[in-house]
Write an enzyme that holds these catalytic residues in place. Structure first.
Site, PDB file in Angstrom:
ATOM      1  N   HIS A 109      52.497  65.769  87.256  1.00 38.73           N
ATOM      2  CA  HIS A 109      51.600  66.899  87.521  1.00 38.73           C
ATOM      3  C   HIS A 109      50.811  67.362  86.294  1.00 38.73           C
ATOM      4  O   HIS A 109      50.678  68.548  86.024  1.00 38.73           O
ATOM      5  CB  HIS A 109      52.399  68.071  88.085  1.00 38.73           C
ATOM      6  CG  HIS A 109      52.891  67.859  89.490  1.00 38.73           C
ATOM      7  ND1 HIS A 109      52.373  66.905  90.329  1.00 38.73           N
ATOM      8  CD2 HIS A 109      53.873  68.494  90.186  1.00 38.73           C
ATOM      9  CE1 HIS A 109      53.009  66.974  91.500  1.00 38.73           C
ATOM     10  NE2 HIS A 109      53.920  67.910  91.438  1.00 38.73           N
ATOM     11  N   HIS A 183      49.089  72.530  95.427  1.00 39.73           N
ATOM     12  CA  HIS A 183      50.544  72.395  95.586  1.00 39.73           C
ATOM     13  C   HIS A 183      51.130  73.647  96.260  1.00 39.73           C
ATOM     14  O   HIS A 183      52.082  74.234  95.766  1.00 39.73           O
ATOM     15  CB  HIS A 183      51.190  72.174  94.215  1.00 39.73           C
ATOM     16  CG  HIS A 183      52.513  71.482  94.255  1.00 39.73           C
ATOM     17  ND1 HIS A 183      53.561  71.914  95.035  1.00 39.73           N
ATOM     18  CD2 HIS A 183      52.964  70.379  93.602  1.00 39.73           C
ATOM     19  CE1 HIS A 183      54.603  71.129  94.850  1.00 39.73           C
ATOM     20  NE2 HIS A 183      54.252  70.169  93.982  1.00 39.73           N
ATOM     21  N   GLU A 321      50.870  67.640 100.231  1.00 35.05           N
ATOM     22  CA  GLU A 321      49.950  67.521  99.106  1.00 35.05           C
ATOM     23  C   GLU A 321      49.074  66.274  99.267  1.00 35.05           C
ATOM     24  O   GLU A 321      49.542  65.160  99.074  1.00 35.05           O
ATOM     25  CB  GLU A 321      50.729  67.420  97.795  1.00 35.05           C
ATOM     26  CG  GLU A 321      51.751  68.513  97.568  1.00 35.05           C
ATOM     27  CD  GLU A 321      52.816  68.066  96.584  1.00 35.05           C
ATOM     28  OE1 GLU A 321      52.453  67.671  95.454  1.00 35.05           O
ATOM     29  OE2 GLU A 321      54.017  68.092  96.942  1.00 35.05           O
TER      30      GLU A 321
END
Length: 358
Positions: A109, A183, A321
């Site tokens: 991420h 997210h 996602e």
């Protein structure tokens, strides 16, 4: 102002004194989305239920202090690269890049200080019939060891009575990789309801998924058929109906934490449908991305509190996602995350809400 489609206020202050702003976008029937500039976060999403009520359906925090204290990606914009890159390494045009690793041996991420920890600028506000806010952030060359200066532009827009559209765009001054997503952690019964999302019914429009190793990196094999496995959501199933079956992939992910392989034509299409049995809320997710990560909240362990002071525990939320496939910089057989100067990265996702019979 009563009846206004848009509003803005200050949500909090960073330690260096910069203000974190919040923009409120309103639709019909109480539908409302609140976005904060720190992390370009969807902080609140209020949707109607089948009984005429409304509730916030995304996990997060009531105040900015919660977002600042814990990096849990609640509602955040994730980048430069959402999901994982094996060992934090990739090569581009023969040049090797080593990213910081922050998830076991892998980069996750965007690294140690990703887009979810940045203060975004409000570039535009549209207070018309389809209210919108556009946020921008410029990531300098070398940030988190990624190549290229990246100019990112996000537009959140209420495109229907109870519909939110998110368009992400990025441009670079040298060849790089890009993979962005939102997210949000959804509980369609309500963020503070305490109801389990394992009872939500999920449909995913995908015939294949990516099998993973115990560190959540895709295995060196082609996408695996969902047929005959607990990963088959082509027809609606309760999320928890098969989550405890003795399947090695469920063990590797501690539940569902896998990418589903969507159509690769780049057109906006229905990817998933989520239904809540008590409230009757329905969410349909449309995207033009090639993958959809389904995450059943396996690492929510009750160590932090969220909205209403409630501890956030496993099965309190589900993430859907849309993004590129994990580790795709190292997999030439996967859709490419490469972005070159003169080209535009574009990601379009739509969240459409409705109600059925509870």
């Amino acid at each position: 102002m009563a009846g206004a489609k848009i509003a803005k206020d200050v949500f909090g202050t960073l330690p260096d004194g910069r203000s974190v702003e919040r923009v409120v976008l309103r639709g019909e029937g109480g539908f409302e989305v609140r976005i904060i500039t720190h992390g370009a976060v969807i902080q609140t999403l209020i949707a109607p239920d089948a009984k005429g009520g409304t509730d916030d359906i995304v996990l997060g925090h009531d105040t900015f202090a919660g977002y600042l204290a814990e990096r849990k990606f609640f509602g955040a914009t994730v980048g430069r690269y959402a999901n994982r890159i094996a060992n934090g390494r990739f090569s581009l045009d023969g040049e090797a890049f080593q990213l910081p690793v922050n998830n076991g041996p892998n980069a996750l991420h965007g690294g140690l200080d990703g887009f979810d920890r940045k203060l975004w600028d409000i570039a535009e506000i549209d207070d018309g019939a389809s209210p919108a806010v556009t946020l921008t952030y410029t990531s300098p060359h070398g940030e988190e060891k990624y190549p290229g200066k990246l100019d990112v532009r996000l537009t959140y827009r209420v495109t229907g009575p109870t519909e939110l559209s998110l368009i992400m765009e990025a441009r670079t001054d040298r060849s790089t990789i890009v993979n962005l997503t939102n997210h949000s952690f959804f509980n369609l019964e309500g963020a503070t309801s305490g109801a389990s999302t394992l009872d939500h019914k999920l449909t995913v429009n995908a015939d294949h998924f990516l099998a993973i190793d115990p560190t959540a990196i895709p295995l060196p094999e082609p996408p695996r058929s969902v047929a005959g496995t607990p990963f088959d959501f082509r027809e609606a199933h309760a999320v928890g109906a098969r989550i405890r079956e003795g399947d090695q992939q469920l063990q590797n992910g501690r539940g569902y934490d896998h990418t589903y392989c969507l159509a690769r034509d780049g057109k906006l299409a229905l990817a998933a449908r989520l239904e809540a049995p008590l409230s009757g809320r329905i969410m349909e997710l449309f995207t033009d991305q090639p993958g959809l990560q389904v995450y059943s909240g396996n690492y929510l362990d009750g160590t932090i509190s969220g909205k209403g002071g409630k501890l956030i525990r496993q099965s309190d939320a589900l993430c859907l996602e849309p993004h590129m496939w994990p580790d795709s910089p190292n997999r030439p057989d996967f859709p490419s995350p490469r972005l070159d100067p003169g080209s535009v990265y574009r990601h379009h996702t739509v969240y459409r809400f409705a109600v059925g019979a509870p």
